[in-house]
Design a protein around this motif. Structure first.
Motif, PDB file in Angstrom:
ATOM      1  N   ARG A  17       8.316  14.125   3.975  1.00 32.69           N
ATOM      2  CA  ARG A  17       8.731  13.432   5.193  1.00 32.69           C
ATOM      3  C   ARG A  17       9.958  14.158   5.769  1.00 32.69           C
ATOM      4  O   ARG A  17      10.635  14.900   5.053  1.00 32.69           O
ATOM      5  N   GLU A 197       8.784  12.560  -0.623  1.00 32.47           N
ATOM      6  CA  GLU A 197       7.332  12.764  -0.576  1.00 32.47           C
ATOM      7  C   GLU A 197       6.688  12.048   0.607  1.00 32.47           C
ATOM      8  O   GLU A 197       7.011  10.882   0.874  1.00 32.47           O
ATOM      9  N   ASP A 198       5.796  12.732   1.292  1.00 33.34           N
ATOM     10  CA  ASP A 198       4.923  12.086   2.270  1.00 33.34           C
ATOM     11  C   ASP A 198       3.735  11.537   1.479  1.00 33.34           C
ATOM     12  O   ASP A 198       2.823  12.282   1.113  1.00 33.34           O
ATOM     13  N   GLU A 199       3.797  10.254   1.204  1.00 31.60           N
ATOM     14  CA  GLU A 199       2.779   9.661   0.319  1.00 31.60           C
ATOM     15  C   GLU A 199       1.425   9.533   0.994  1.00 31.60           C
ATOM     16  O   GLU A 199       0.428   9.232   0.339  1.00 31.60           O
ATOM     17  N   THR A 200       1.369   9.780   2.309  1.00 33.65           N
ATOM     18  CA  THR A 200       0.084   9.682   3.009  1.00 33.65           C
ATOM     19  C   THR A 200      -0.678  11.014   2.991  1.00 33.65           C
ATOM     20  O   THR A 200      -1.834  11.067   3.383  1.00 33.65           O
ATOM     21  N   ALA A 201      -0.022  12.082   2.564  1.00 34.09           N
ATOM     22  CA  ALA A 201      -0.661  13.404   2.612  1.00 34.09           C
ATOM     23  C   ALA A 201      -1.653  13.568   1.457  1.00 34.09           C
ATOM     24  O   ALA A 201      -1.269  13.413   0.294  1.00 34.09           O
TER      25      ALA A 201
END
Ligand SMILES: Cc1cc2nc3c(=O)[nH]c(=O)nc-3n(C[C@H](O)[C@H](O)[C@H](O)COP(=O)(O)O)c2cc1C
Length: 222
Positions: A17, A197-201
């Protein structure tokens, strides 16, 4: 966070992010990492922290260098050795799982080049670390550097941050050397992306495999 929890929670994150990481937090992580042991306590690690406009400048320069000189991808120091089994299979297993999650079909070289290029954007992380070492030091000092890196990554994990160690940064090293003014008597060993962390990636769903203890351990007891 308990040590074992941090150890299990750490993973390489390849999409971050944009949220900034305060300088004090980066400093605290580096302070933790500096507690790492090193042979005769020489503490051979050197770190360039890039954030803000300095990060963006490095990213732009290295990506431009990579576009104009795509073959300039050999590290300055001998770093790979000969690839053979069982290592090639482990490497391919990782690559297949990672590119599968991202949706890049096998053999799509253009998409592969693009995805690998994300290394040089620190996978959009707001903080990048470039790790260097004095050229005069021997291979034992690279063990020290590895321990330092793991301490750093576990410290980041315990503080709710994520990382990705990046050998990619020893490629196109001449651009990094120029931008960060790394002295000629140091090797650029690797980079580390640091951020949230971009947890949606999809790529971050990757769970890398490990061999069982029996595969790498020989017991001598009698
Ligand atoms: C020294 C080192 C260099 C690495 N270089 C890269 C890299 O350039 N790009 C990348 O995406 N991952 C890189 N990785 C991450 C590894 O692929 C990853 O650690 C491995 O697959 C195990 O997965 P895990 O970190 O999620 O447990 C590197 C890891 C290490 C320790």
């Amino acid at each position: 966070m308990q040590f074992a929890d941090a150890l299990r929670a750490r993973k390489s994150v390849r999409a971050f992010r944009a949220d900034p990481v305060p300088r004090e937090v980066v400093e605290a992580i580096l302070e933790d990492a500096a507690r790492s042991p090193s042979g005769t306590n020489i503490q051979p690690w050197k770190v360039h922290v890039v954030m803000g406009p300095a990060r963006d400048r490095l990213v732009a320069e290295v990506l431009a260098h990579r576009e104009t000189r795509p073959d300039d991808s050999v590290a300055e120091f001998p770093n790979r050795g000969k690839r053979k089994e069982p290592y090639t299979t482990r490497m391919r297993t990782l690559g297949k799982a990672m590119y599968g999650l991202i949706g890049i079909p096998k053999g799509d070289e253009a998409a592969g080049w693009e995805q690998w290029g994300r290394n040089y954007k620190f996978f959009d992380a707001p903080v990048g670390l470039i790790v260097t070492i004095d050229k005069d030091l021997g291979s034992m000092s690279y063990i020290d550097l590895g321990i330092f890196l793991q301490s750093l990554m576990l410290s980041a994990t315990s503080r709710g941050l994520s990382t990705c160690a990046q050998g990619a940064w020893n490629q196109f090293w001449s651009a990094t050397r120029r931008v960060l003014e790394v002295p000629d008597d140091e090797y650029i060993v690797c980079g580390v992306s640091l951020g949230y962390e971009d947890e949606t990636a999809p790529v971050n769903a990757l769970v890398s495999e490990r061999e069982p203890v029996s595969a790498f351990t020989t017991w001598h007891e009698e």
